[in-house]
Design a protein around this motif. Structure first.
Motif, PDB file in Angstrom:
ATOM      1  N   SER A  86       0.818  -1.204   0.000  1.00 50.07           N
ATOM      2  CA  SER A  86       0.000   0.000   0.000  1.00 50.07           C
ATOM      3  C   SER A  86       0.856   1.260   0.000  1.00 50.07           C
ATOM      4  N   GLN A  87       1.879   1.292   0.874  1.00 51.44           N
ATOM      5  CA  GLN A  87       2.734   2.473   0.964  1.00 51.44           C
ATOM      6  C   GLN A  87       3.584   2.660  -0.291  1.00 51.44           C
ATOM      7  N   ILE A  88       4.141   1.568  -0.794  1.00 53.98           N
ATOM      8  CA  ILE A  88       4.967   1.647  -2.008  1.00 53.98           C
ATOM      9  C   ILE A  88       4.118   2.109  -3.194  1.00 53.98           C
ATOM     10  N   SER A  89       2.937   1.539  -3.322  1.00 51.43           N
ATOM     11  CA  SER A  89       2.060   1.885  -4.444  1.00 51.43           C
ATOM     12  C   SER A  89       1.633   3.348  -4.398  1.00 51.43           C
ATOM     13  N   THR A  90       1.353   3.831  -3.191  1.00 52.71           N
ATOM     14  CA  THR A  90       0.948   5.228  -3.049  1.00 52.71           C
ATOM     15  C   THR A  90       2.048   6.171  -3.533  1.00 52.71           C
ATOM     16  N   LEU A  91       3.278   5.914  -3.085  1.00 48.63           N
ATOM     17  CA  LEU A  91       4.389   6.769  -3.497  1.00 48.63           C
ATOM     18  C   LEU A  91       4.665   6.623  -4.984  1.00 48.63           C
ATOM     19  N   SER A  92       4.585   5.401  -5.481  1.00 51.63           N
ATOM     20  CA  SER A  92       4.827   5.158  -6.904  1.00 51.63           C
ATOM     21  C   SER A  92       3.814   5.882  -7.771  1.00 51.63           C
ATOM     22  N   ASP A  93       2.548   5.842  -7.384  1.00 51.66           N
ATOM     23  CA  ASP A  93       1.501   6.497  -8.168  1.00 51.66           C
ATOM     24  C   ASP A  93       1.708   8.009  -8.223  1.00 51.66           C
ATOM     25  N   ILE A  94       2.065   8.596  -7.087  1.00 53.27           N
ATOM     26  CA  ILE A  94       2.289  10.051  -7.056  1.00 53.27           C
ATOM     27  C   ILE A  94       3.525  10.404  -7.877  1.00 53.27           C
ATOM     28  N   THR A  95       4.567   9.578  -7.765  1.00 51.85           N
ATOM     29  CA  THR A  95       5.795   9.811  -8.530  1.00 51.85           C
ATOM     30  C   THR A  95       5.510   9.788 -10.027  1.00 51.85           C
ATOM     31  N   GLU A  96       4.776   8.789 -10.471  1.00 51.49           N
ATOM     32  CA  GLU A  96       4.463   8.681 -11.900  1.00 51.49           C
ATOM     33  C   GLU A  96       3.559   9.817 -12.362  1.00 51.49           C
ATOM     34  N   ALA A  97       2.657  10.255 -11.495  1.00 53.79           N
ATOM     35  CA  ALA A  97       1.772  11.367 -11.845  1.00 53.79           C
ATOM     36  C   ALA A  97       2.562  12.652 -12.066  1.00 53.79           C
ATOM     37  N   GLU A  98       3.722  12.760 -11.406  1.00 55.16           N
ATOM     38  CA  GLU A  98       4.573  13.943 -11.549  1.00 55.16           C
ATOM     39  C   GLU A  98       5.662  13.750 -12.605  1.00 55.16           C
ATOM     40  N   GLY A  99       5.575  12.653 -13.339  1.00 55.16           N
ATOM     41  CA  GLY A  99       6.517  12.425 -14.426  1.00 55.16           C
ATOM     42  C   GLY A  99       7.783  11.684 -14.038  1.00 55.16           C
ATOM     43  N   GLY A 100       7.816  11.120 -12.845  1.00 54.32           N
ATOM     44  CA  GLY A 100       8.997  10.391 -12.391  1.00 54.32           C
ATOM     45  C   GLY A 100       8.773   8.889 -12.375  1.00 54.32           C
ATOM     46  N   LYS A 101       9.754   8.190 -11.840  1.00 51.57           N
ATOM     47  CA  LYS A 101       9.696   6.734 -11.766  1.00 51.57           C
ATOM     48  C   LYS A 101      10.309   6.266 -10.452  1.00 51.57           C
ATOM     49  N   LEU A 102       9.612   5.372  -9.776  1.00 47.35           N
ATOM     50  CA  LEU A 102      10.152   4.821  -8.533  1.00 47.35           C
ATOM     51  C   LEU A 102      11.316   3.888  -8.856  1.00 47.35           C
ATOM     52  N   VAL A 103      12.431   4.057  -8.143  1.00 49.73           N
ATOM     53  CA  VAL A 103      13.644   3.293  -8.429  1.00 49.73           C
ATOM     54  C   VAL A 103      13.886   2.179  -7.419  1.00 49.73           C
ATOM     55  N   HIS A 104      13.581   2.452  -6.139  1.00 49.83           N
ATOM     56  CA  HIS A 104      13.982   1.489  -5.117  1.00 49.83           C
ATOM     57  C   HIS A 104      13.054   1.520  -3.910  1.00 49.83           C
ATOM     58  N   VAL A 105      13.308   0.596  -2.995  1.00 52.53           N
ATOM     59  CA  VAL A 105      12.586   0.532  -1.723  1.00 52.53           C
ATOM     60  C   VAL A 105      13.596   0.332  -0.609  1.00 52.53           C
ATOM     61  N   LYS A 106      13.403   1.093   0.473  1.00 54.47           N
ATOM     62  CA  LYS A 106      14.223   0.915   1.670  1.00 54.47           C
ATOM     63  C   LYS A 106      13.322   0.966   2.895  1.00 54.47           C
ATOM     64  N   PRO A 107      13.169  -0.137   3.628  1.00 57.28           N
ATOM     65  CA  PRO A 107      12.334  -0.133   4.836  1.00 57.28           C
ATOM     66  C   PRO A 107      12.873   0.854   5.871  1.00 57.28           C
TER      67      PRO A 107
END
Length: 261
Positions: A86-107
């Motif tokens: 849920s948390q990863i998807s939320t950040l990924s969706d906002i990143t893509e909406a702003e024209g970026g791309k999620l690269v990694h995950v760090k707990p």
């Protein structure tokens, strides 16, 4: 000594120095609502990262804002998997909406520390990262010599290993608990000395001064540590002096000298 290393920071935590730190580091781990943050803070951090050409990664944690995600909690494997996605998807969706791309995950916090020593939890975390990957595999940023690192390797995830510039280590390679005196390094020069020892000796340096050999591919700074900006700037000076280049996570080939167990 290494000739290339990554410099990352935990950001989006409302500490007021993100803008300045993003001009120094090349990788940002952005809080995505678990220990702190909401859609607004995520978008602000993402936009700043994109403006500074900084990699964007998710920094998921136990949903525990009261304790900033640093309290040990016993969640079921299913629940950990669910809140991570849920948390990863939320950040990924906002990143893509702003024209970026999620690269990694760090707990973050307790989730990260627990998965460093708990093989079963580490595999839950790794599987969530694998499941969350879309067009390209997400990189797992994991502490050196940790169960999380080995879990990522077993799951076939690209893994980059990190050490902390502002934290002390125990003899088993794990972080000194924050409640213990000296766990967090509060002096810039002391932090730089700690980093230099690790780079020159080729591994994690413990509180007793011994070195645990390992491949340190990334150095991390905590955004909530007041010395982080000054430390990051001095680390860059140190790396230049040592002829070590700074690189993004995606530039690493994920080849290291550690062996799976």
């Amino acid at each position: 000594m290494k000739n290339t290393i990554n410099l990352n920071a935990d950001l989006g935590e409302g500490m007021g120095q993100d803008e300045s730190i993003l001009k120094v580091v090349c990788t940002a781990n952005i809080a995505c609502g678990g220990h702190v943050g909401d859609a607004l803070s995520m978008r602000q951090a993402i936009l700043s990262a994109l403006e500074n050409n900084v990699e964007i990664g998710a920094h998921p944690s136990f949903p525990d804002k009261v304790n900033f995600g640093r309290k040990v909690l016993n969640w079921s494997k299913e629940s950990v998997h669910e809140f991570m996605l849920s948390q990863i998807s939320t950040l990924s969706d906002i990143t893509e909406a702003e024209g970026g791309k999620l690269v990694h995950v760090k707990p973050h916090g307790a989730l990260n520390n627990m998965s460093c020593v708990d093989r079963a939890l580490a595999e839950v975390v790794a599987s969530a990262v694998l499941y969350a990957s879309k067009d390209a595999p997400l990189i797992l940023l994991a502490p050196c010599l940790s169960e999380l690192y080995f879990a990522g390797k077993r799951f076939g995830i690209p893994v980059v290993t990190e050490a902390f510039a502002d934290r002390r280590y125990k003899e088993n390679g794990q972080l000194v608990p924050r409640l213990e005196t000296g766990a967090v390094i509060h002096g810039v020069d002391e932090s730089i000395s700690h980093v230099r020892k690790m780079l020159e000796q080729g591994g994690i340096v413990t509180t007793t001064g011994s070195c645990l050999p390992c491949n340190i591919q990334s150095l991390c700074l905590h955004g909530d540590n007041p010395i982080s900006l000054a430390t990051a700037e001095k680390i860059l000076n140190l790396l230049e002096y040592l002829n070590i280049n700074v690189s993004k996570l995606k530039d690493f080939s994920d080849q290291d000298s550690e062996t799976m167990h």
